[in-house]
Write a protein that holds these residues in place. Structure first.
Motif, PDB file in Angstrom:
ATOM      1  N   UNK A  46      74.563 -60.417 -36.881  1.00  0.00           N
ATOM      2  CA  UNK A  46      74.845 -59.019 -36.561  1.00  0.00           C
ATOM      3  C   UNK A  46      73.553 -58.304 -36.159  1.00  0.00           C
ATOM      4  N   UNK A  47      73.288 -58.272 -34.873  1.00  0.00           N
ATOM      5  CA  UNK A  47      72.067 -57.629 -34.369  1.00  0.00           C
ATOM      6  C   UNK A  47      71.173 -58.637 -33.682  1.00  0.00           C
ATOM      7  N   UNK A  48      70.776 -58.339 -32.468  1.00  0.00           N
ATOM      8  CA  UNK A  48      69.957 -59.261 -31.695  1.00  0.00           C
ATOM      9  C   UNK A  48      68.608 -59.550 -32.310  1.00  0.00           C
ATOM     10  N   UNK A  49      68.063 -58.604 -33.074  1.00  0.00           N
ATOM     11  CA  UNK A  49      66.753 -58.841 -33.686  1.00  0.00           C
ATOM     12  C   UNK A  49      66.807 -59.993 -34.688  1.00  0.00           C
ATOM     13  N   UNK A  50      67.929 -60.187 -35.335  1.00  0.00           N
ATOM     14  CA  UNK A  50      68.072 -61.310 -36.274  1.00  0.00           C
ATOM     15  C   UNK A  50      68.178 -62.631 -35.517  1.00  0.00           C
ATOM     16  N   UNK A  51      68.875 -62.621 -34.388  1.00  0.00           N
ATOM     17  CA  UNK A  51      68.958 -63.820 -33.554  1.00  0.00           C
ATOM     18  C   UNK A  51      67.563 -64.208 -33.060  1.00  0.00           C
ATOM     19  N   UNK A  52      66.805 -63.222 -32.601  1.00  0.00           N
ATOM     20  CA  UNK A  52      65.464 -63.497 -32.096  1.00  0.00           C
ATOM     21  C   UNK A  52      64.546 -64.001 -33.203  1.00  0.00           C
ATOM     22  N   UNK A  53      64.646 -63.438 -34.401  1.00  0.00           N
ATOM     23  CA  UNK A  53      63.838 -63.899 -35.525  1.00  0.00           C
ATOM     24  C   UNK A  53      64.161 -65.353 -35.866  1.00  0.00           C
ATOM     25  N   UNK A  54      65.419 -65.722 -35.782  1.00  0.00           N
ATOM     26  CA  UNK A  54      65.836 -67.102 -36.055  1.00  0.00           C
ATOM     27  C   UNK A  54      65.284 -68.044 -34.984  1.00  0.00           C
ATOM     28  N   UNK A  55      65.351 -67.631 -33.720  1.00  0.00           N
ATOM     29  CA  UNK A  55      64.809 -68.454 -32.630  1.00  0.00           C
ATOM     30  C   UNK A  55      63.303 -68.625 -32.788  1.00  0.00           C
ATOM     31  N   UNK A  56      62.618 -67.556 -33.148  1.00  0.00           N
ATOM     32  CA  UNK A  56      61.167 -67.609 -33.353  1.00  0.00           C
ATOM     33  C   UNK A  56      60.816 -68.561 -34.486  1.00  0.00           C
ATOM     34  N   UNK A  57      61.564 -68.507 -35.571  1.00  0.00           N
ATOM     35  CA  UNK A  57      61.318 -69.406 -36.708  1.00  0.00           C
ATOM     36  C   UNK A  57      61.550 -70.862 -36.312  1.00  0.00           C
ATOM     37  N   UNK A  58      62.577 -71.104 -35.533  1.00  0.00           N
ATOM     38  CA  UNK A  58      62.858 -72.465 -35.075  1.00  0.00           C
ATOM     39  C   UNK A  58      61.749 -73.007 -34.193  1.00  0.00           C
ATOM     40  N   UNK A  59      61.267 -72.183 -33.267  1.00  0.00           N
ATOM     41  CA  UNK A  59      60.164 -72.618 -32.407  1.00  0.00           C
ATOM     42  C   UNK A  59      58.899 -72.887 -33.209  1.00  0.00           C
ATOM     43  N   UNK A  60      58.639 -72.040 -34.211  1.00  0.00           N
ATOM     44  CA  UNK A  60      57.453 -72.244 -35.045  1.00  0.00           C
ATOM     45  C   UNK A  60      57.537 -73.572 -35.788  1.00  0.00           C
ATOM     46  N   UNK A  61      58.728 -73.956 -36.177  1.00  0.00           N
ATOM     47  CA  UNK A  61      58.932 -75.205 -36.921  1.00  0.00           C
ATOM     48  C   UNK A  61      58.591 -76.441 -36.086  1.00  0.00           C
ATOM     49  N   UNK A  62      58.850 -76.402 -34.786  1.00  0.00           N
ATOM     50  CA  UNK A  62      58.623 -77.568 -33.934  1.00  0.00           C
ATOM     51  C   UNK A  62      57.377 -77.462 -33.058  1.00  0.00           C
ATOM     52  N   UNK A  63      56.671 -76.338 -33.128  1.00  0.00           N
ATOM     53  CA  UNK A  63      55.531 -76.088 -32.229  1.00  0.00           C
ATOM     54  C   UNK A  63      54.500 -77.207 -32.277  1.00  0.00           C
ATOM     55  N   UNK A  64      54.230 -77.772 -33.439  1.00  0.00           N
ATOM     56  CA  UNK A  64      53.246 -78.841 -33.564  1.00  0.00           C
ATOM     57  C   UNK A  64      53.649 -80.149 -32.904  1.00  0.00           C
ATOM     58  N   UNK A  65      54.916 -80.300 -32.591  1.00  0.00           N
ATOM     59  CA  UNK A  65      55.413 -81.536 -31.969  1.00  0.00           C
ATOM     60  C   UNK A  65      55.438 -81.465 -30.439  1.00  0.00           C
ATOM     61  N   UNK A  66      55.197 -80.297 -29.904  1.00  0.00           N
ATOM     62  CA  UNK A  66      55.279 -80.104 -28.460  1.00  0.00           C
ATOM     63  C   UNK A  66      53.939 -80.430 -27.803  1.00  0.00           C
ATOM     64  N   UNK A  67      53.982 -81.304 -26.821  1.00  0.00           N
ATOM     65  CA  UNK A  67      52.757 -81.682 -26.095  1.00  0.00           C
ATOM     66  C   UNK A  67      53.058 -81.857 -24.654  1.00  0.00           C
TER      67      UNK A  67
END
Length: 67
Positions: A46-67
Protein backbone atom coordinates in the motif's frame (compact mmCIF):
# COMPACT_ATOMS: atom_id res chain seq x y z
CA UNK A 1 9.32 10.75 -13.49
CA UNK A 2 5.74 10.15 -12.51
CA UNK A 3 5.89 12.89 -9.88
CA UNK A 4 7.57 15.30 -12.31
CA UNK A 5 4.83 14.67 -14.86
CA UNK A 6 2.19 15.98 -12.44
CA UNK A 7 3.67 19.48 -12.84
CA UNK A 8 4.88 19.21 -16.45
CA UNK A 9 2.15 18.68 -19.03
CA UNK A 10 4.63 18.17 -21.89
CA UNK A 11 6.35 15.39 -19.95
CA UNK A 12 2.99 13.87 -19.03
CA UNK A 13 2.00 13.87 -22.70
CA UNK A 14 5.26 12.15 -23.75
CA UNK A 15 4.80 9.50 -21.05
CA UNK A 16 1.19 8.91 -22.10
CA UNK A 17 2.27 8.49 -25.73
CA UNK A 18 4.80 5.75 -24.86
CA UNK A 19 2.84 2.54 -24.21
CA UNK A 20 6.03 0.74 -23.08
CA UNK A 21 6.79 3.16 -20.23
CA UNK A 22 5.53 2.78 -16.68
CA UNK A 23 6.31 5.51 -14.16
CA UNK A 24 4.98 3.97 -10.97
CA UNK A 25 7.24 3.77 -7.94
CA UNK A 26 8.78 0.38 -7.24
CA UNK A 27 10.87 -0.06 -10.37
CA UNK A 28 14.63 0.43 -10.28
CA UNK A 29 17.31 -0.05 -12.92
CA UNK A 30 19.91 -2.79 -12.43
CA UNK A 31 23.32 -1.41 -13.41
CA UNK A 32 26.81 -2.85 -13.62
CA UNK A 33 29.78 -0.60 -14.35
CA UNK A 34 27.44 2.21 -15.37
CA UNK A 35 25.53 0.05 -17.86
CA UNK A 36 21.87 -0.76 -17.32
CA UNK A 37 21.56 -4.54 -17.66
CA UNK A 38 18.03 -5.00 -16.38
CA UNK A 39 15.56 -3.83 -13.78
CA UNK A 40 13.82 -4.86 -10.60
CA UNK A 41 10.12 -4.20 -10.18
CA UNK A 42 8.11 -4.55 -6.98
CA UNK A 43 4.40 -3.92 -6.63
CA UNK A 44 1.58 -4.64 -4.24
CA UNK A 45 2.38 -2.77 -1.04
CA UNK A 46 0.00 0.00 0.00
CA UNK A 47 2.00 2.96 -1.30
CA UNK A 48 4.71 3.16 -3.93
CA UNK A 49 7.35 4.22 -1.42
CA UNK A 50 7.11 0.79 0.23
CA UNK A 51 7.48 -0.95 -3.14
CA UNK A 52 10.56 1.15 -3.90
CA UNK A 53 12.07 0.44 -0.46
CA UNK A 54 11.61 -3.29 -1.08
CA UNK A 55 13.24 -3.05 -4.52
CA UNK A 56 16.15 -1.08 -3.04
CA UNK A 57 16.65 -3.69 -0.31
CA UNK A 58 16.62 -6.48 -2.88
CA UNK A 59 19.23 -4.76 -5.04
CA UNK A 60 21.42 -4.13 -2.00
CA UNK A 61 21.27 -7.84 -1.18
CA UNK A 62 22.67 -8.90 -4.58
CA UNK A 63 24.90 -5.88 -5.35
CA UNK A 64 28.09 -7.76 -4.40
CA UNK A 65 27.34 -10.49 -6.94
CA UNK A 66 26.99 -8.16 -9.91
CA UNK A 67 30.03 -7.83 -12.16
Amino acid sequence: MGEDAKADKALADRIAADQTLITWAGGLPLSVDGQVIGAVGVSGAPGGEKDEACATAGLAKVAGRLR
